[in-house]
Enzyme design. Structure first.
Site, PDB file in Angstrom:
ATOM      1  N   ARG A   1      11.731  -1.035   2.978  1.00 52.80           N
ATOM      2  CA  ARG A   1      11.901  -0.749   1.550  1.00 52.80           C
ATOM      3  C   ARG A   1      11.903   0.764   1.372  1.00 52.80           C
ATOM      4  NH1 ARG A   1       8.493  -3.010  -3.651  1.00 52.80           N
ATOM      5  NH2 ARG A   1       6.839  -1.625  -2.903  1.00 52.80           N
TER       6      ARG A   1
ATOM      7  N   ASP B   1      23.942 -39.481 -10.795  1.00 57.88           N
ATOM      8  CA  ASP B   1      25.341 -39.059 -10.739  1.00 57.88           C
ATOM      9  C   ASP B   1      25.436 -37.705 -10.051  1.00 57.88           C
ATOM     10  OD1 ASP B   1      24.365 -37.417 -12.647  1.00 57.88           O
ATOM     11  OD2 ASP B   1      25.701 -38.047 -14.258  1.00 57.88           O
TER      12      ASP B   1
HETATM   13  N1  COA Z   1       0.631  -7.212   6.180  1.00 54.38           N
HETATM   14  C1  COA Z   1       0.126  -7.377   7.421  1.00 54.38           C
HETATM   15  N2  COA Z   1      -1.191  -7.496   7.665  1.00 54.38           N
HETATM   16  C2  COA Z   1      -2.018  -7.423   6.617  1.00 54.38           C
HETATM   17  C3  COA Z   1      -1.552  -7.249   5.299  1.00 54.38           C
HETATM   18  C4  COA Z   1      -0.170  -7.127   5.103  1.00 54.38           C
HETATM   19  N3  COA Z   1       0.347  -6.951   3.889  1.00 54.38           N
HETATM   20  N4  COA Z   1      -2.620  -7.231   4.459  1.00 54.38           N
HETATM   21  C5  COA Z   1      -3.707  -7.393   5.218  1.00 54.38           C
HETATM   22  N5  COA Z   1      -3.369  -7.511   6.517  1.00 54.38           N
HETATM   23  C6  COA Z   1      -4.250  -7.720   7.671  1.00 54.38           C
HETATM   24  C7  COA Z   1      -5.367  -6.706   7.724  1.00 54.38           C
HETATM   25  O1  COA Z   1      -4.947  -5.558   8.415  1.00 54.38           O
HETATM   26  C8  COA Z   1      -6.435  -7.483   8.455  1.00 54.38           C
HETATM   27  O2  COA Z   1      -6.070  -7.524   9.827  1.00 54.38           O
HETATM   28  P1  COA Z   1      -7.195  -7.652  10.985  1.00 54.38           P
HETATM   29  O3  COA Z   1      -7.990  -8.882  10.646  1.00 54.38           O
HETATM   30  O4  COA Z   1      -6.394  -7.786  12.226  1.00 54.38           O
HETATM   31  O5  COA Z   1      -7.995  -6.388  10.882  1.00 54.38           O
HETATM   32  C9  COA Z   1      -6.254  -8.901   7.920  1.00 54.38           C
HETATM   33  O6  COA Z   1      -4.890  -8.979   7.509  1.00 54.38           O
HETATM   34  C10 COA Z   1      -7.153  -9.239   6.760  1.00 54.38           C
HETATM   35  O7  COA Z   1      -6.956  -8.307   5.741  1.00 54.38           O
HETATM   36  P2  COA Z   1      -8.033  -8.059   4.572  1.00 54.38           P
HETATM   37  O8  COA Z   1      -9.224  -7.367   5.129  1.00 54.38           O
HETATM   38  O9  COA Z   1      -8.257  -9.335   3.848  1.00 54.38           O
HETATM   39  O10 COA Z   1      -7.252  -7.106   3.597  1.00 54.38           O
HETATM   40  P3  COA Z   1      -7.240  -5.514   3.604  1.00 54.38           P
HETATM   41  O11 COA Z   1      -8.436  -5.036   2.834  1.00 54.38           O
HETATM   42  O12 COA Z   1      -7.042  -5.002   4.981  1.00 54.38           O
HETATM   43  O13 COA Z   1      -5.939  -5.221   2.785  1.00 54.38           O
HETATM   44  C11 COA Z   1      -4.509  -4.897   0.916  1.00 54.38           C
HETATM   45  C12 COA Z   1      -5.794  -5.562   1.413  1.00 54.38           C
HETATM   46  C13 COA Z   1      -4.171  -5.390  -0.466  1.00 54.38           C
HETATM   47  C14 COA Z   1      -4.710  -3.388   0.911  1.00 54.38           C
HETATM   48  C15 COA Z   1      -3.383  -5.279   1.917  1.00 54.38           C
HETATM   49  O14 COA Z   1      -3.277  -6.666   1.896  1.00 54.38           O
HETATM   50  C16 COA Z   1      -2.055  -4.608   1.701  1.00 54.38           C
HETATM   51  O15 COA Z   1      -1.876  -3.459   2.062  1.00 54.38           O
HETATM   52  N6  COA Z   1      -1.058  -5.350   1.186  1.00 54.38           N
HETATM   53  C17 COA Z   1       0.286  -4.857   1.027  1.00 54.38           C
HETATM   54  C18 COA Z   1       0.393  -3.847  -0.084  1.00 54.38           C
HETATM   55  C19 COA Z   1       1.807  -3.403  -0.285  1.00 54.38           C
HETATM   56  O16 COA Z   1       2.574  -3.247   0.650  1.00 54.38           O
HETATM   57  N7  COA Z   1       2.198  -3.177  -1.555  1.00 54.38           N
HETATM   58  C20 COA Z   1       3.523  -2.803  -1.890  1.00 54.38           C
HETATM   59  C21 COA Z   1       4.409  -3.955  -2.177  1.00 54.38           C
HETATM   60  S1  COA Z   1       4.023  -4.805  -3.659  1.00 54.38           S
HETATM   61 MG    MG Z   2       7.967  -2.335  -7.995  1.00 56.79          MG
END
Ligand code: COA
Ligand code: MG
Length: 290
Positions: free
Chosen positions: A66, A269
């Site tokens: 993106r 249909d």
């Molecule tokens: N893609 C891949 N892996 C992800 C992920 C994502 N979007 N979100 C979380 N994970 C992974 C974490 O790294 C963690 O991995 P691990 O267990 O191997 O360490 C696991 O999944 C669990 O994650 P969790 O601890 O519940 O969440 P977090 O605090 O690490 O992350 C967010 C929360 C919201 C910050 C995260 O989900 C994120 O960055 N999401 C995408 C945001 C984004 O791209 N926004 C723009 C588009 S709308």
């Molecule tokens: Mg947007």
């Protein structure tokens, strides 16, 4: 065209999240340089994405980037650093006019020519997330480079000054417009992000609503959202079975010269036959039928 039931974003500067996504069997992986990446990390994100595209095997997942919005001044560097490493496609946010897609198309054509890639092999998914984007959808949606329209509810609500509510009535008109224009142009329609990533119960309700509205997939932001969303956009066994029985009954009726039949107490249909055929197609795309 690949089914994109779930399109998972992650900040492009996070190699661990890109690697994690690859291990999760998600339909589409979208490495973000736009709003998921802090301003002072844009360059880092470009470098991490370029390296990931070169070094990692994405398996059956689609690899998307993106970019920042066209006109922000960031988009050219986003493309210059990542495009040479051949993502499958580009997700472009805040699309408001077909001219933006024309500009992107020219960059993609140049890359295809320079690298000897097949023409139009780089696909584009356009996010519609503003009042202007909705008004200009008719023109935008006809661009031949497009595979999908994506609806961005949060930015759209901000653009019209709406307050987000639980049932989403304030975005329903625009959400449906995106489906309408996608389907009129044979494009996929990809639904809103459900931001409360710990609330799986309401995620399922929202995903199901999207599927009922005609969306073919949904944007997601967390691994926990993959399986409920992929399930919501795949027909279930009962639906597949019903569609198969309906099509079989219709086939025999047709042979007898009937256009409308009584099928298990319901009038069937052509429109219902077309829906049943779509269920079979979606089941095949989801790997649930040969
Ligand atoms: N893609 C891949 N892996 C992800 C992920 C994502 N979007 N979100 C979380 N994970 C992974 C974490 O790294 C963690 O991995 P691990 O267990 O191997 O360490 C696991 O999944 C669990 O994650 P969790 O601890 O519940 O969440 P977090 O605090 O690490 O992350 C967010 C929360 C919201 C910050 C995260 O989900 C994120 O960055 N999401 C995408 C945001 C984004 O791209 N926004 C723009 C588009 S709308
Ligand atoms: Mg947007």
């Amino acid at each position: 065209m690949n089914p994109r039931r779930a399109l998972l974003y992650m900040p492009g500067d996070s190699r661990p999240k890109i690697e994690k996504a690859i291990s999760l069997q998600v339909d589409s992986i979208c490495m973000d340089m736009e709003d998921g990446t802090a301003h002072n990390r844009k360059q880092k994100a470009r470098e991490v994405i370029a390296q990931a595209l070169q070094e990692l095997d994405f398996g059956r997942s689609e690899k998307l980037i993106r970019i920042n919005g066209i006109g922000t001044g960031l988009e050219r560097d986003d493309l210059d650093l990542t495009l040479p490493h051949h993502p499958d496609g580009v997700v472009v946010p805040k699309v408001e006019s077909v001219n933006q897609l024309e500009w992107l198309n020219a960059q993609l054509e140049a890359a295809e020519t320079a690298h000897g890639w097949e023409r139009h092999s780089l696909r584009v998914l356009a996010i519609i997330e503003s009042a202007k984007g909705i008004i200009n959808l008719k023109e935008i949606a006809t661009h031949p480079r497009l595979d999908a329209l994506i609806f961005g509810a949060e930015d759209y609500a901000a653009s019209i000054g709406a307050t987000r509510t639980k049932n989403g009535m304030e975005v329903l008109f625009a959400r449906s417009q995106v489906v309408l224009h996608a389907k009129a142009n044979n494009l996929q329609a990809i639904d809103v992000v459900f931001v409360n990533f710990k609330d799986t119960v309401n995620l399922k309700i929202d995903a199901l609503l999207g599927a009922q509205l005609g969306f073919t997939g949904k944007q997601i932001i967390h691994p926990n959202q993959i399986s409920p969303v992929q399930a919501a956009f795949s027909p279930n066994d009962a639906e597949i079975d019903y569609a198969q029985r309906l099509l079989a009954a219709f086939k025999s009726a047709e042979a007898e010269g009937k256009g409308a039949i009584d099928f298990e107490g319901k009038m069937i249909d052509m429109p219902l036959v077309l829906s049943a055929r779509q269920i079979i197609e979606r089941a095949k795309a989801a790997g649930k039928l040969e």
